[in-house]
Design a protein around this motif. Structure first.
Motif, short mmCIF file in Angstrom:
data_model
loop_
_atom_site.label_atom_id
_atom_site.label_comp_id
_atom_site.label_asym_id
_atom_site.label_seq_id
_atom_site.Cartn_x
_atom_site.Cartn_y
_atom_site.Cartn_z
N VAL A 1 2.00 4.42 -6.55
CA VAL A 1 0.97 3.64 -6.74
C VAL A 1 -0.52 4.39 -6.75
CG1 VAL A 1 -0.44 1.48 -6.27
CG2 VAL A 1 2.00 1.47 -6.19
N ARG A 2 -0.45 5.10 -5.54
CA ARG A 2 -1.81 5.78 -5.34
C ARG A 2 -1.91 7.00 -6.20
NH1 ARG A 2 -2.14 5.97 1.37
NH2 ARG A 2 -1.92 3.63 1.51
N ILE B 1 -0.53 4.34 5.49
CA ILE B 1 0.35 3.23 4.70
C ILE B 1 0.73 2.35 5.57
CG2 ILE B 1 2.35 3.01 3.26
CD1 ILE B 1 2.08 5.86 2.45
N THR C 1 -3.79 9.96 -1.25
CA THR C 1 -2.35 9.78 -0.33
C THR C 1 -2.50 10.07 1.09
OG1 THR C 1 -2.28 12.16 -1.14
CG2 THR C 1 -1.19 10.40 -2.51
N VAL D 1 7.09 4.35 -3.09
CA VAL D 1 6.74 3.36 -3.87
C VAL D 1 4.99 3.36 -3.81
CG1 VAL D 1 6.27 0.94 -4.33
CG2 VAL D 1 8.71 1.86 -4.07
N GLU D 2 4.47 3.32 -2.70
CA GLU D 2 3.09 3.34 -2.32
C GLU D 2 2.52 4.56 -2.78
OE1 GLU D 2 -0.71 2.12 -1.48
OE2 GLU D 2 1.22 0.96 -1.72
N LEU D 3 3.14 5.72 -2.54
CA LEU D 3 2.48 6.94 -3.01
C LEU D 3 2.39 6.87 -4.65
CD1 LEU D 3 3.87 9.69 -0.60
CD2 LEU D 3 1.58 8.51 -0.76
N SER E 1 12.45 -3.45 -5.63
CA SER E 1 11.44 -4.20 -6.51
C SER E 1 11.96 -4.66 -7.70
CB SER E 1 10.47 -3.14 -6.58
OG SER E 1 10.82 -2.22 -7.58
N THR F 1 10.48 3.49 -8.06
CA THR F 1 8.92 3.30 -8.14
C THR F 1 8.32 2.75 -9.41
OG1 THR F 1 8.86 5.66 -9.30
CG2 THR F 1 8.96 5.52 -6.67
N ALA G 1 9.55 2.67 0.72
CA ALA G 1 8.41 1.70 0.84
C ALA G 1 7.29 2.87 0.65
CB ALA G 1 8.31 0.97 1.78
N VAL G 2 7.45 4.04 1.19
CA VAL G 2 6.34 5.03 1.19
C VAL G 2 6.51 5.85 -0.21
CG1 VAL G 2 5.68 7.45 2.12
CG2 VAL G 2 6.34 5.77 3.64
N THR H 1 1.80 1.67 11.07
CA THR H 1 1.36 2.79 9.74
C THR H 1 1.88 3.93 9.72
OG1 THR H 1 -0.47 3.74 11.20
CG2 THR H 1 -1.00 1.71 9.80
#
Length: 459
Positions: A355-356, A402, A398, A351-353, A5, A298, A348-349, A408
């Motif tokens: 965010v969540r 994703i 969570t 990073v998304e976690l 990122s 992240t 990527a997982v 997904t």
């Protein structure tokens, strides 16, 4: 040195960025440094950083910088000379920080060629301004004023004040471009605000522009009318540039007619160059400070910032007799995600976690990645009921699928919660709170994962 990122920012940052081992061997260099020096990436990585310096700079680096950095942890604005691939010399300033956790030194390299040109301009301005000693003193003072500037607002306000005095202007304003490309007044004043923007037609000029009521009448009738309304005789607009990238403008407003001679234009350019360089410096230092305290994958707090935040939270809990909750989270079956989908998807997982997780806590809570697939949330003024609500919200967020390129990924987290109440417990250390929450997280794992468990120490 960077995660996906941040790779684009790292490669095209307006300064050279280098990561070396603590022994000084180059591990990574960005495209900006490659362009400045003319080396290929393969020619730099794996060689000593000092091999890029001329003999005098190399000796200074080895005897001063290399000795001081391990002791101080950071060094700022060290003047050196780099030798480019074509054997030309490039004067630079470097800022260095040591990351003992990662075992690397991070170096920001600033091209000082403009500074040398500025010094030449300053000498020329001094000679040209023999009839105006006051303006010479302005140039002598401006470096001091900018040298202590710590933010865009500090630079803009200092610059506006210096410019108003130096040019005997009624008012002066510094307007900087925001992320949407709009000019916002950051320092000084704009007497034409609400009447007309002197920026619309003049903002893109590559050089200093002076407009009075007569010259504005033909091209900018609205501006001419606004000058009459505010009893202004003229205004000057000077761009603030980083190479060819626009940062903003300086506008000086004059209440009386005057002659704008070469001395005026030379002084504006010299001050503008110094202000632009200072803006770039404080922004890069702010970015480097952020990177030093945040996880580069992240973007959440790193372990160093988490430990400091937890110490601060304990202080606040004692000061206000308020409970404190620490949540320790570990991604369930993360190794299986990496094995099945690959490490890029695993990143990527994470990073998304992150965010969540940030969305699941409150705005004042601190979220960080402590390492690998482990995260921590520090929740001040949080009792057991509030901690339960936060944990349930995190589990719900969570658990949502994703999205990845091939479909997904289902992920979940196990949560452990440690509580501290200063009204009934003695003060623990930050590490003790983390260990207790970590132990509770493993109880969640043992109970089937994807759940939250409290661990409360004996009073």
């Amino acid at each position: 040195m960077t995660g996906p990122s941040e790779d684009a920012w790292f490669q095209r940052a307006p300064c050279g960025l280098v990561a070396t081992s603590t022994e000084g061997v180059i591990l990574e260099a960005n495209e900006t440094l490659l362009e400045w020096t003319g080396f290929r990436r393969a020619q730099l990585e794996g060689r000593p950083f000092t091999s890029l310096l001329d003999p005098g700079s190399r000796l200074f680096h080895e005897t001063r910088v290399a000795q001081a950095l391990p002791l101080q942890g950071a060094l700022n604005e060290v003047a050196l000379t780099m030798v480019c691939a074509d054997d030309t010399r490039l004067p630079v300033l470097i800022n260095s920080t040591r990351d003992t956790t990662a075992g690397v030194d991070r170096i920001a390299v600033f091209n000082a060629s403009g500074r040398i040109q500025y010094e030449r301009d300053l000498l020329h301005a001094r000679r040209a301004a023999e009839s105006s000693e006051a303006q010479v003193r302005v140039l002598q003072e401006v470096s001091r004023a900018f040298g202590v500037s710590a933010s865009d607002e500090d630079v803009a306000q200092s610059f506006a004040e210096v410019a108003r005095t130096a040019f005997a202007a009624r008012e002066a304003g510094v307007l900087l471009l925001d992320d949407d490309g709009e000019l916002l007044l950051v320092g000084g004043t704009n007497p034409l605000a609400g009447l007309v923007s002197p920026i619309v037609s003049l903002r893109n000029s590559p050089d200093v522009v002076v407009v009075d009521e007569e010259s504005a009448a033909a091209q900018f009738p609205e501006l001419a009318g606004a000058l009459r309304t505010t009893r202004l005789a003229a205004l000057s607009v000077m761009p603030l540039l980083d190479n060819h990238r626009r940062l903003g403008i300086l506008v000086c407003f004059f209440g009386r007619s005057r002659q704008f001679d070469d001395q005026f234009f030379d002084l504006q350019k010299a001050l503008g160059r110094q202000a632009s360089q200072t803006l770039v410096r404080v922004r890069l230092q702010r970015q480097l400070a952020f990177l030093a305290l945040h996880d580069q994958l992240t973007g959440v707090a790193n372990r160093q910032l988490l430990e400091q935040s937890l110490e601060d939270a304990l202080d606040a809990a004692f000061a206000h007799d308020a409970p404190l909750a620490v949540l320790f989270l570990d991604v369930d079956e993360f190794k299986s995600i990496n094995d099945r989908f690959g490490h890029a998807v695993g990143d990527a997982v994470l990073v998304e976690l992150a965010v969540r997780l940030s969305a699941g806590v409150r705005s004042d809570d601190v979220v960080g990645r402590i390492g690998g697939d482990e995260f921590v949330a520090i929740c001040a003024n949080t009792d057991r009921a509030a901690a339960t609500t936060i944990a349930e919200r995190i589990l719900r967020l969570t658990n949502e699928p994703i999205m990845i390129d091939d479909g997904t990924v289902a992920a979940s987290v196990s949560v452990g919660i440690s509580m501290f109440d200063p009204r009934s417990q003695s003060r623990p250390s930050p590490e003790q709170l983390l260990v207790r929450a970590d132990r509770a997280m493993y109880e969640s794992k043992g109970a089937g994962k994807n759940r939250a468990t409290f661990e409360t120490p004996a009073s």
